[in-house]
Structures are given as C-alpha cells and as structure tokens.
Design a protein around this motif. Structure first.
Motif: not given
Length: 303
Positions: A93-96, A119-122, A85-88, A24-28
């Motif tokens: 994973l190439g998450l937009e 712009e990346r965190v909904g 580390d979170l950014e890496s 499903g949609p990504p949840l980090v």
C-alpha cells in the motif's frame, strides 16, 4: 460496509489477501486467529468491529497465512513469517506512517513490526494481547489444557457436527447469542483446515517478544477484558507494564471478542477514538517523530 480486496506477496512468495475499507488516516490491523475477509464483513461477531474501526480511518486488515483468502497450504507458519506478512501488506500500500492495531497474537506481531520500523508506526492499540504465548505463562494445568484443545482441533475441527468447535466458541464468546455462536462455529471450519489450526496454535504458544518491548517507543493503548477466558487478564497487564509508553484500560467483559451490545464495546470504541484522534491531530500538524507530552498511565506490578 464496502471494501476492496487485494493481494500482496510476502517475502517467501506466500500470497496474502488484504482488504481496505473506510476513509481517513490509515489504521492497519495485524492479523489474528480466525478471520475471513469476505465472511467477516457480514457476520454478527465481527461486523461491528470492522464498522467501528473504519468509521474515522482507512482500515487495512488481512487474512493470516493459512487462513481465509490468503494461501492456505504453506510450509512456514512461524512468527517471523507473520511479521513479514504484515510488512508485505504495508509495503504493497506504500504506507509511510500509520497507526497499528493488534488483537490476540496480532499484538506481538505488531510490536515486532514496530521495533523493526519505528519510523512508520505513530501509535498502537493492543486488545486482548500478550508478550508471551501459552507455553511461557500460566501453570502446568493451563498448558495441559492448551494441549488438550489442540487435540480437539485435530480430531473434530472439520466435522459437520459443531460440538468440538463449540468448546472454542464458548471460550471466545461466553455471552454470545445462539446466532453469534453458530456463526463462530462455522467460521472455524471456513477459515482454515484442522492441521493448519493445530500448527498455528503451537506457534502461538512459542511467542515471546519480551526482549524487544523496550525498543517500541510509540505511545500504546493496551485494553483487556477483565474476565477473558482466552488470554488471561494478567497477560495484558504485564504487557502494558513492560512497555516504555503505555496506558492500560481494563474492560468489564467476559468475551475475548467484544459484543456490540455490551457496555465494554462502547468503552473500547471511546478509548480508541480518543487515543488515535490525538495521533491524527499530530500527523496533521506534520509530526514525524512521536508525540511528546502524552500522558502515561502504567499499571502497578512486575513486567
């Protein structure tokens, strides 16, 4: 629960282990204290968390540097390194665009990332979290307690006798069964070394993200157990009050790590699914710049 374990390289070259499960949609999930990607999956304390968060999403979680399957002996255990580390992991994973979950110190780490990459965190979900670490909040007696706990870590963390680690277990899981407490006692020893645990706890105390909170513009759900012994309830309430677009939910529990059998866990799941479900609908419609019209329920009181 099936998972795939992979590795990312952080900005300073530290290897960070991360796992992907669900669909499903990504949840980090930003890393929090005491995790082990392999050991957690089958545990009586964490497995319902992993299954619940993976039910409707592709869950991405990782072991903090110094812990679990990530590099254990590292020089830099700073807050900025945690954000890197979170950014890496996200970049590997190439998450937009994705939703972000932060528990305990994973909350301020996630907030710092969202301020850096709006712009990346909904949407964000924060549980049992805070804006300021223990050195910046509470009474002198509270700070002395934290210093005493660090001495316990240094003296007894690695011993076969779990008596020292039981102190932390009773704080995290006051309503846990004997099986859950025994597992949590063992997790502490398996996850990291005593000297790393002390350094992490010192850095947790120094955290202060108050100056960036007004830059985090995505909708945020903040949940906190009313009688949490690890992170005071008021720390979560103040965090929600200081965020531009946050809704606060109080959970009736004493446990910092919610247990599968308590009503607060079902309330947590329902709130998170409703909140992230709205984000998923928005993304499906091609939303790229926030979610206008979300209801805002901010707690009373000063930030």
């Amino acid at each position: 629960m099936e998972q795939s374990i992979r590795f990312a390289r952080s900005a300073d070259g530290t290897t960070i282990a991360y796992a992907v499960s669900g669909e499903g949609p990504p949840l980090v999930k930003a890393a929090n204290w005491l995790t082990h990607l392999e050991y957690d999956r089958d545990s009586p304390v964490w497995r319902h968390w992993l299954a619940g968060l993976s039910r409707d999403h592709t869950l991405v979680r990782y072991d903090e540097r110094g812990c679990g399957l990530s590099d254990r002996e590292v020089d830099d255990l700073s807050f900025e390194a945690w954000v890197d580390d979170l950014e890496s992991v996200v970049d590997a994973l190439g998450l937009e665009r994705f939703s972000l979950f932060g528990m305990s110190q994973g909350g301020p780490v996630g907030l710092a990332y969202a301020a850096r990459h709006p712009e990346r965190v909904g949407r964000m979900v924060l549980y049992g979290s805070y804006a300021t670490g223990w050195q910046h909040r509470g009474t002198p007696a509270h700070r002395r307690r934290e210093e005493a706990l660090m001495q316990l870590m240094s003296d007894g963390w690695g011993r076969d006798n779990p008596a020292f680690r039981e102190v932390f277990t009773q704080m995290f899981l006051p309503d846990g069964t004997r099986e859950q407490m025994d597992w949590f006692n063992e997790l502490q020893r398996r996850t990291t070394a005593p000297h790393i645990a002390v350094r992490l706890e010192e850095e947790f105390g120094r955290i202060d993200v108050r100056e960036i909170l007004d830059r985090v513009r995505c909708p945020i759900l903040v949940l906190h157990a009313r009688h949490d012994e690890v992170i005071p309830f008021d720390a979560g309430r103040r965090l929600a009050a200081a965020l531009p677009d946050a809704r606060f939910v109080a959970l009736e529990s004493r446990n910092h790590v919610l247990l599968e059998t308590e009503p607060a866990w079902e309330r947590f799941l329902a709130e998170v699914r409703d909140f992230l479900g709205a984000a998923d609908v928005g993304d499906a419609r091609g939303a790229t710049a926030g979610h206008a019209g979300d209801a805002v329920d901010r707690p009373d009181g000063p930030a």
